[in-house]
Design an enzyme around this catalytic site. Structure first.
Site, PDB file in Angstrom:
ATOM      1  N   HIS A 173     -11.975 -25.207 -24.295  1.00  0.00           N
ATOM      2  CA  HIS A 173     -11.861 -26.505 -23.575  1.00  0.00           C
ATOM      3  C   HIS A 173     -12.549 -27.942 -24.475  1.00  0.00           C
ATOM      4  CE1 HIS A 173     -12.389 -23.982 -19.953  1.00  0.00           C
ATOM      5  NE2 HIS A 173     -13.175 -23.362 -20.682  1.00  0.00           N
ATOM      6  N   ARG A 218     -11.703 -30.945 -23.249  1.00  0.00           N
ATOM      7  CA  ARG A 218     -12.018 -32.092 -22.407  1.00  0.00           C
ATOM      8  C   ARG A 218     -11.054 -33.396 -22.321  1.00  0.00           C
ATOM      9  NH1 ARG A 218     -14.673 -28.436 -19.796  1.00  0.00           N
ATOM     10  NH2 ARG A 218     -16.818 -27.569 -20.957  1.00  0.00           N
ATOM     11  N   ASN A 226      -8.115 -27.081 -17.429  1.00  0.00           N
ATOM     12  CA  ASN A 226      -9.201 -27.742 -16.314  1.00  0.00           C
ATOM     13  C   ASN A 226      -9.635 -29.187 -16.866  1.00  0.00           C
ATOM     14  OD1 ASN A 226     -10.679 -26.484 -18.088  1.00  0.00           O
ATOM     15  ND2 ASN A 226     -12.447 -26.264 -16.959  1.00  0.00           N
ATOM     16  N   HIS A 248      -9.851 -16.087 -14.842  1.00  0.00           N
ATOM     17  CA  HIS A 248     -11.450 -16.005 -14.770  1.00  0.00           C
ATOM     18  C   HIS A 248     -11.847 -15.221 -13.636  1.00  0.00           C
ATOM     19  CE1 HIS A 248     -15.217 -18.666 -14.607  1.00  0.00           C
ATOM     20  NE2 HIS A 248     -15.199 -17.955 -13.612  1.00  0.00           N
ATOM     21  N   ASN A 263     -20.858 -19.805 -17.876  1.00  0.00           N
ATOM     22  CA  ASN A 263     -20.094 -19.099 -16.664  1.00  0.00           C
ATOM     23  C   ASN A 263     -19.123 -18.165 -17.251  1.00  0.00           C
ATOM     24  OD1 ASN A 263     -18.567 -17.993 -14.636  1.00  0.00           O
ATOM     25  ND2 ASN A 263     -18.072 -19.886 -13.689  1.00  0.00           N
ATOM     26  N   ASP A 307     -14.305 -19.414 -25.689  1.00  0.00           N
ATOM     27  CA  ASP A 307     -14.668 -20.087 -24.434  1.00  0.00           C
ATOM     28  C   ASP A 307     -15.327 -21.431 -24.892  1.00  0.00           C
ATOM     29  OD1 ASP A 307     -14.907 -21.041 -21.715  1.00  0.00           O
ATOM     30  OD2 ASP A 307     -16.109 -19.462 -21.060  1.00  0.00           O
ATOM     31  N   HIS A 321     -20.334 -29.952 -23.653  1.00  0.00           N
ATOM     32  CA  HIS A 321     -20.614 -30.889 -22.736  1.00  0.00           C
ATOM     33  C   HIS A 321     -21.725 -32.087 -23.262  1.00  0.00           C
ATOM     34  CE1 HIS A 321     -19.383 -28.819 -19.363  1.00  0.00           C
ATOM     35  NE2 HIS A 321     -19.902 -27.535 -19.929  1.00  0.00           N
TER      36      HIS A 321
HETATM   37 ZN   LIG Z   1     -13.813 -19.502 -17.465  1.00  0.00          ZN
END
Ligand SMILES: [Zn+2]
Lengths: 595, 346
Positions: free
Chosen positions: A77, A79, A109, A195, A315, A342, A346
């Site tokens: 990710h 961002r 996402n 997921h 998660n 993953d 953040h």
């Molecule tokens: Zn996930």
């Protein structure tokens, strides 16, 4: 290598004109071979891979300097767009290079999510602007807005080049949409990456349901929520493949024994399903939330940290020891196809809060290799299998859309990572390149310092230098100013370099010349210096081989007096050497067979 | 959970040297309390729990004076930061701190502001900048006091966090039991905690405190409200076993102490219970059920009560009830803890 060995202040992004790595331990999962050898790169292309007989290995050991194909991350990710404070594509790519990765697959996402081709275009443009040689691939969304109700623009996304579809962050909520997506994507030969989480069982969940959550009073996250979602997905897949033989399901970041057992059985039954696990689910358990800090395979020992560290909120949640063990077993028996990071950076704002309010995720692309090598060091995972799961395994799932060949292949653009298993590095605020400092490993040493990452023939990372795009920490501010080395606009040549291109392009801001090397004035010619965002003027050099050679031989390497980076040159404890050099390679006897 | 080693002092403090002469400032004693914060009960040794009990004895003597006020914490500032509605605990801390002559600042943060607005870290830093020495925090998220302690320069007292811990409540419960039980000890006594154990920080902290003191602890409630506790009972709290059962008859038979826990209406919507009425029928502490316990058994409740649900009104106010004592002892225990923390040397 001693302190006065030749070295080069190559900037990230520069074409690797001439590189010799000798006496290293080569691992090539593409041909299933590992052993001592040399790798020679010319003009960004692998010129020679020389496998040595054990007798002439000269100290190369599997626990010393290892050279492997560049790592492939199926799940990261970055961002961007939407939350650039947490990570930009540029900072993420720099972190990837520091972690040894040369291809990363970005999850969709973002804000907005990648549910239509326009957003894919933004990602591609940001990646191009980052000028990192690390390859970017993207997943598109399964459902519009990731809402799980309506299919996203799957066909248009496929045309835009996505490598598959995922609503990651959450499962594809509607089973009907999931079923349609499997069929629709399957007809295009693309996988659905799921997921797996039964959201009705995990509302408000904070930590793996188990002893730790019970004692700490954290809302339990049952293992059954993963297994039941996997069971749903497999049941639907079983029906879809009847109609659409090309349908493929990839289950990402599986974390529990029951879910892995389901996948094992489905694979045995011939279903087209694959899966990955993360390094943290292999090695870190929920008792870290209670303050433990030992790897999953080590004996439990006294708690050494304060409980409720929000960096451990992720998660799927960190599980118990038996689940971690199950992840390892599934990796060893082939149930697990790949290790995916993953990587979920953040900001402090989202992470330095109450445990139950913290954003889910661990910034992990820089520590993935180290965690996996810790398992190798413990004797639980063969090195070759570890590398396979980080390279050829994910590459198989991506197929043609990977866009490169995995392996140490002569004639192909160089795409490799060199790391020293004998050299441990401290995970620290200074050492990390990602904007996301949300890792529970801060303050911990990991084995396998990455010495060099070469992606698509260009230098992506060199120990002791700050990679292109690396986020620079500024106290008291969440905004980040990327520091970017100037990169020559040309692409590396795909074919063997011709004699007309025997030059190395390197440029660096003088203030960033971390190897402490001053190039002689004679070598400083070339493109005009451009201005950096911080106002400093970079020194640039495009050098002819002779000038460069002269520069090297005349250089004494002064080690930068800094906490991070290269402390012992580019050499491990073994006699391996990573030596950029010019001129004809020494003639070497090849090992008799290439298996 | 166990306090990090760095937070402790190694030598066991002799109890007698800690018993205060409460009219003195706490720092004047030769040996000090070894914990900077009070975040969890399991960080306390049984000797330290004993110290709290005996300090609370001294505080009760203060409370019995015509003017129940000593200058022990004069010049110290205590900030009470509550992110959850509470009357009993908040007032108890406030009265306790004022009895010790501390300056008290009360901050009631609306629950809704937890997820937005100023972060807890920023709030705590502000409180520190305003000169607080001791921060008492109540928060709906488990572990929040640990976050506060990680950024606060003074001492943090956990006034209840999520489902996790309520150390001062467990200590005042233990104190009340010792006060009322023969020979002043809970060792070997059957103590039953009845009700919504899953969501209860009181139950969790009492498991640690009571097993440390040698009680025979039983947790009882509907199976949905005991999820995970069977495994904990088998593993033990610090190796000390306790019993978990859904059978209210097994639990109450020959009990010495019965503590009923509040059952919240929200639990019905989560699919955990059919109805409050059914809960009252099957698990409510009625006179009839209480007759299974020993005739001299005491009845406790951490409050606030839903009379007629988890406890029958006649039981709550009956002769066996020590619920009013719990409230009174709450002030003494909190005075004791504030006093000890103010003299902490770490
Ligand atoms: Zn996930």
């Amino acid at each position: 290598m001693s302190a006065d060995s030749p070295a080069i202040a190559l900037s990230a992004g520069a074409v690797v004109a001439d590189l010799e790595i000798s006496g290293a331990w080569l691992v090539d999962p593409a041909i299933g071979r590992e052993g001592p050898g040399d790798v020679i790169v010319r003009d960004g292309v692998v010129d020679q891979v020389i496998w040595l007989d054990p007798g002439e290995a000269g100290g190369a050991r599997p626990d010393g300097v290892v050279v492997a194909p560049g790592l492939v991350d199926l799940h990261a990710h970055f961002r961007e767009p939407g939350n650039e404070d947490a990570e930009t594509i540029a900072s993420g790519l720099a972190a990837a290079a520091h972690g040894g990765f040369t291809t990363v697959c970005l999850m969709p996402n973002t804000m907005p999510p990648l549910d239509e081709p326009g957003v894919v275009g933004r990602v591609v443009a940001a990646a191009a602007a980052a000028a990192s040689p690390v390859g970017v691939r993207a997943f598109g969304c399964v459902s519009a807005g990731r809402a799980g109700e309506q299919l996203a623009a799957l066909g248009e996304l496929a045309d835009a080049g996505v490598v598959g579809f995922s609503d990651d962050g959450s499962p594809t909520r509607s089973s009907t949409v999931f079923r349609s997506a499997l069929a629709y994507a399957g007809a295009m030969g693309l996988p659905i990456v799921e997921h797996a989480e039964d959201l009705s069982m995990t509302e408000g969940a904070e930590a793996n349901e188990g002893l730790v959550a019970t004692i700490l009073g954290l809302r339990g996250w049952p293992a059954a929520a993963e297994a039941s979602a996997v069971a749903r997905d497999l049941a639907i897949l079983g029906e879809v493949v009847e109609d659409v033989p090309g349908a493929r399901l990839h289950l990402t970041h599986l974390s529990t024994r029951p879910a892995l057992d389901l996948v094992r059985r489905a694979k045995a039954a011939g279903l087209p399903v694959t899966c990955d696990v993360t390094p943290h689910h292999l090695a870190i358990t929920d008792d870290w939330i209670a303050g433990a800090r030992t790897w999953a395979w080590e004996p439990a020992c006294a708690r050494s940290a304060a409980p409720f560290d929000p960096s451990l909120r992720v998660n799927p949640p960190l599980r118990g020891r038996d689940d971690a063990r199950a992840c390892l077993e599934a990796l060893l028996d082939g149930t697990v196809d790949a290790i995916a990071t993953d990587h979920a950076p953040h900001t402090v704002v989202d992470k330095q809060v109450e445990f139950g309010l913290a954003a889910n995720g661990i910034s992990g692309i820089e520590t993935a290799l180290g965690i996996v090598l810790a398992a190798v060091e413990a004797g639980l995972l063969p090195l070759a299998r570890a590398i396979e799961a980080l390279t050829a395994g994910p590459a198989r799932l991506l197929g043609d859309r990977l866009g490169r060949r995995i392996g140490l292949v002569e004639g192909e653009p160089a795409d490799l990572v060199a790391f020293d298993r004998g050299d441990r590095w401290l995970v620290s605020d200074e050492a990390l390149v990602s904007s996301g400092r949300n890792t529970p490993l801060l303050g911990r040493e990991l084995p396998g310092r990455v010495l060099m990452t070469v992606a698509n023939g260009r230098l992506a990372y060199l120990a002791g230098s700050r990679p292109a795009g690396a986020a620079r920490r500024r106290r008291g501010s969440t905004s980040r100013q990327p520091v970017r080395a100037e990169v020559p606009p040309r692409r590396p040549q795909r074919a063997r370099a011709s004699a007309a291109f025997p030059r190395i392009s390197a440029a660096f801001p003088r203030s960033q010349n971390l190897l402490g090397v001053e190039l002689p004035p004679a070598a400083s010619s070339g493109p005009p210096a451009s201005r950096h965002r911080d106002g400093s003027t970079p020194g640039s050099a495009v050098m002819q081989p002779s000038a460069l050679m002269q520069a090297w031989t005349g250089i004494r390497l002064r080690r930068p007096n800094r906490g991070h980076g290269c402390t012992r040159g580019l050499v491990g404890r073994s006699s391996s050497a990573i030596r950029p050099r010019l001129g004809a390679p020494h003639a070497r006897r090849r090992a008799p067979s290439r298996a | 959970m166990t306090t990090p080693v760095s937070e402790r002092q190694s030598p066991e403090t002799p109890v007698d040297e800690l018993i205060p002469s409460v009219d003195e400032a706490p720092g004047s004693r030769p040996v000090a309390w070894p914990h900077r914060h009070l975040l969890d009960v399991d960080a306390l040794t049984i000797d330290e729990i004993e110290t709290v009990m005996r300090t609370a004895d001294a505080m009760r003597q203060v409370l019995a004076r015509p003017i129940p006020k000593v200058p022990a914490l004069r010049g110290r500032s205590v900030t009470i930061l509550f992110y959850e509605a509470s009357t009993r605990t908040r007032v108890s801390f406030e009265v306790g701190a004022k009895n010790l002559s501390a300056d008290v600042v009360n901050i009631a943060a609306a629950t809704s502001s937890v997820a937005k607005g100023e972060s807890l870290v920023d709030t705590v830093r502000t409180i520190e900048a305003l000169g607080a020495d001791i921060l008492v925090i109540r928060h709906p998220v488990s572990g929040a006091p640990y976050l506060a302690a990680s950024v606060f320069g003074g001492s943090v007292v956990n006034g209840g966090d999520g489902w996790h811990a309520h150390p001062t409540q467990a200590l005042l419960d233990l104190y009340t039991m010792r006060q009322r039980l023969p020979r002043g000890s809970v060792a070997g006594r059957k103590v039953v905690i009845l009700g919504d154990v899953l969501h209860s920080r009181v139950a969790r902290s009492n498991v640690w405190a009571l097993t440390a003191a040698g009680a025979d602890v039983w947790l009882c409630g509907p199976p949905t409200l005991l999820r995970g506790f069977d495994a904990w009972a088998r593993a033990g709290a610090g190796g000390r076993r306790f019993t978990v059962t859904s059978s209210v008859v097994d639990a109450l038979r020959d009990a010495d102490v019965v503590m009923a826990l509040r059952i919240q209406k929200e639990r019905m919507t989560g699919g955990l219970l059919p109805s409050l009425r059914e809960y009252a029928t099957r698990y409510g502490l009625t006179r009839e059920r209480l007759s299974l316990a020993r005739p001299d058994a005491i009845v406790m409740h951490p409050g606030p009560m839903n009379e007629g649900v988890e406890i029958a009104p006649a039981v709550a106010t009956g002769a066996q009830s020590v619920i009013a004592d719990q409230v009174a002892n709450g002030v003494a225990i909190r005075m004791a803890l504030l006093y000890l923390l103010a003299g902490a040397r770490t």
